[in-house]
Design a protein around this motif. Structure first.
Motif, PDB file in Angstrom:
ATOM      1  N   HIS A   1      11.796   2.727  -3.291  1.00  0.00           N
ATOM      2  CA  HIS A   1      10.573   2.522  -2.522  1.00  0.00           C
ATOM      3  C   HIS A   1       9.889   1.250  -3.024  1.00  0.00           C
ATOM      4  O   HIS A   1       9.536   1.149  -4.203  1.00  0.00           O
ATOM      5  CB  HIS A   1       9.649   3.725  -2.661  1.00  0.00           C
TER       6      HIS A   1
ATOM      7  N   GLU B   1       6.758  -1.627  -2.597  1.00  0.00           N
ATOM      8  CA  GLU B   1       5.404  -1.896  -2.120  1.00  0.00           C
ATOM      9  C   GLU B   1       5.053  -3.339  -2.474  1.00  0.00           C
ATOM     10  O   GLU B   1       5.195  -3.750  -3.635  1.00  0.00           O
ATOM     11  CB  GLU B   1       4.387  -0.934  -2.747  1.00  0.00           C
TER      12      GLU B   1
ATOM     13  N   THR C   1      -0.907  -5.148   2.564  1.00  0.00           N
ATOM     14  CA  THR C   1       0.073  -4.332   1.840  1.00  0.00           C
ATOM     15  C   THR C   1       1.053  -3.724   2.836  1.00  0.00           C
ATOM     16  O   THR C   1       0.666  -3.334   3.941  1.00  0.00           O
ATOM     17  CB  THR C   1      -0.605  -3.214   1.036  1.00  0.00           C
TER      18      THR C   1
ATOM     19  N   SER D   1       5.150  -1.517   2.817  1.00  0.00           N
ATOM     20  CA  SER D   1       6.176  -0.848   2.019  1.00  0.00           C
ATOM     21  C   SER D   1       7.507  -0.895   2.742  1.00  0.00           C
ATOM     22  O   SER D   1       7.581  -1.121   3.963  1.00  0.00           O
ATOM     23  CB  SER D   1       5.784   0.599   1.716  1.00  0.00           C
TER      24      SER D   1
END
Length: 495
Positions: A429, A431, A464, A466
């Motif tokens: 994952h 970010e 932001t 992801s």
């Protein structure tokens, strides 16, 4: 019959209780006849007896006798065969050690069972599990030839216990099935008293019948069984749990069944691709210290074949390049050398920010596992997936041309698998924190003589986003996983 006892002068005090020995009934053994317990009676009157004073005792209990010094005592006996009838405070007042001996007698009469897995508490499905089970009748200073113990039978088997969270999993009901064995039953149920359901078990193997153990004697038995390949791996998730145990059941005559459980971990090799090399090509690592015969035996073992194929699958390296972009433009180029890893390996990736159009301020990479309940067993429609983070790397990268990260895959986690109830997947994952406007880098003049301190912007508008990259996590050599296992592989019980 007449018994004569002699006592030394320092052992007698005025007002002290007189303790004498008398024979216990002849039904007791000869060794236990020496265990004589006398309680305190009336204190002797008159002066203390002199050294060498003799006391005559007749076999009739409860009568009075006269000795030097005009002392009178009532003599009786208490059998050491019944220590529970002796008052503890009665002997503590006299300082006699007989009470402790009586308690020791009540603690005897038990058999200690110790089970130890030979190689370690972690196994690969299809591997042979071997366990050494020892039955011992402990030896004490009160043991006699009549202290032998008998065991009616003992057997062992492997079972997998399944437990599901009621708030996340809706299991079909199969009626009211009782999985707890009552004490009076003589049928061995390995999952007796366990939570959940026994979803997998092997046929029980009888270790012995009618075992007699003398004091200090031990008998050792070996149990071996192939770990089932059609079961799930050991897993403790938020929705379901799969726990493997080796259960040894044994029973004394006219006593309830006692169960000794030894938990262990099972790794299942799922999702292994086909061999990438021709079948006639040598793919196993060569060992110059093994002759041709030993190499042939090694190739025929299922565990060795599985480990060789696992090593081949996770050793292949092929760079995978990804362009990371958002709605404003390109952020970076990401490179990872492979997407299949074993337990205990490090996941290494690199970033190249020099080719990006949008400045990246910070990035975070996490190794996560997703536990998803199959749709037909979900408690609620559209139920969320349970996500667990295992390792994390974060770094600030403003005005950085390149960067990299390294995330270890823990040895104690469960590789990816899928059953009818739950599916476990692994992923990376990402970010990213990016600036909406270009950030001017610090400039340094070539002929600058004074020191200049550059201060970053106090406030920056950021975005932001992801990104998830699926990966595969496969098992490793079970010997390596045994070093960090929470199970010891050894357990014991007294029956």
């Amino acid at each position: 019959m007449k018994v004569t006892l002699r006592a030394k002068a320092p052992q007698w005090k005025r007002g002290a209780d007189l303790r004498a020995a008398a024979e216990i009934p002849s039904a007791a053994t000869s060794s236990r006849r020496k265990e004589l317990l006398l309680g305190p009676q009336s204190a002797p009157q008159g002066p203390a007896p002199r050294t060498g004073t003799s006391l005559s005792v007749s076999p009739n209990t409860g009568c009075s006798h006269r000795c030097h010094g005009s002392a009178k005592v009532n003599v009786g006996y208490i059998s050491a065969m019944e220590p529970q009838r002796v008052s503890q405070s009665r002997f503590q007042r006299t300082g006699d050690r007989s009470y402790r001996s009586a308690v020791a007698l009540s603690e005897t009469g038990m058999i200690e069972v110790v089970a130890s897995v030979a190689r370690g508490p972690v196994f690969l499905a299809g591997e042979l599990l071997e366990c050494v089970i020892t039955f011992t009748n402990p030896l004490s200073h009160l043991s006699t030839s009549a202290s032998s113990e008998m065991l009616a039978w003992a057997s062992a088997q492997i079972h997998c216990q399944f437990h599901a969270s009621e708030s996340r999993v809706a299991l079909p009901t199969h009626g009211n099935k009782q999985d707890v064995q009552v004490e009076s039953d003589t049928v061995l149920i390995p999952s007796r008293g366990e939570r959940g359901q026994c979803m997998l078990d092997t046929p029980p193997k009888i270790l012995f019948c009618d075992l007699r153990l003398d004091p200090g004697e031990s008998k050792t038995y070996s149990y071996s069984e192939v770990v089932p390949t059609d079961g799930p791996p050991s897993f403790r998730g938020q929705a379901v749990k799969y726990v493997y145990k080796l259960t040894i059941g044994c029973q004394r005559v006219n006593s309830p069944i006692k169960l000794l459980r030894v938990p262990f971990r099972v790794l299942v090799l799922h999702g292994t691709p086909e061999p990438p090399f021709p079948q006639d090509e040598e793919v196993a690592p060569s060992n110059p210290f093994l002759d041709d015969e030993e190499v042939g035996r090694r190739d025929t073992r299922p565990l060795e074949k599985a480990l060789d194929m696992l090593m081949i699958t996770t050793s292949r390296r092929c760079p995978h390049l990804f362009n990371i972009t958002n709605m404003r433009g390109k952020v970076a180029k990401f490179c990872i050398f492979k997407t299949v890893y074993r337990l205990g390996e490090d996941i290494i990736g690199t970033f190249n920010f020099s080719e990006g159009d949008i400045p990246c301020l910070q990035y975070t990479v996490s190794l996560q596992s997703e536990e998803e309940v199959q749709p037909q067993f979900q408690r609620r429609p559209g139920q969320l997936v349970s996500v667990t983070s295992h390792s994390r790397h974060s770094e600030s990268c403003l005005h950085t041309a390149s960067s990299h990260f390294s995330l270890p895959v823990p040895l104690n986690v469960t590789p990816g698998f899928s059953t009818d109830i739950v599916c476990l997947r692994w992923l990376l994952h990402f970010e990213f924190v990016t600036a909406r406007e270009p950030v001017e880098p610090p400039t340094v003049l070539q002929n600058q003589s004074e020191v200049t301190v550059w201060t970053g912007a106090g406030q920056v508008d950021v975005d932001t986003f992801s990104w998830d990259l699926p990966i595969k996590v496969l098992p490793t050599n079970p010997v390596l996983a045994s070093y960090v296992s929470q199970f010891s592989g050894t357990n014991s019980i007294k029956i």
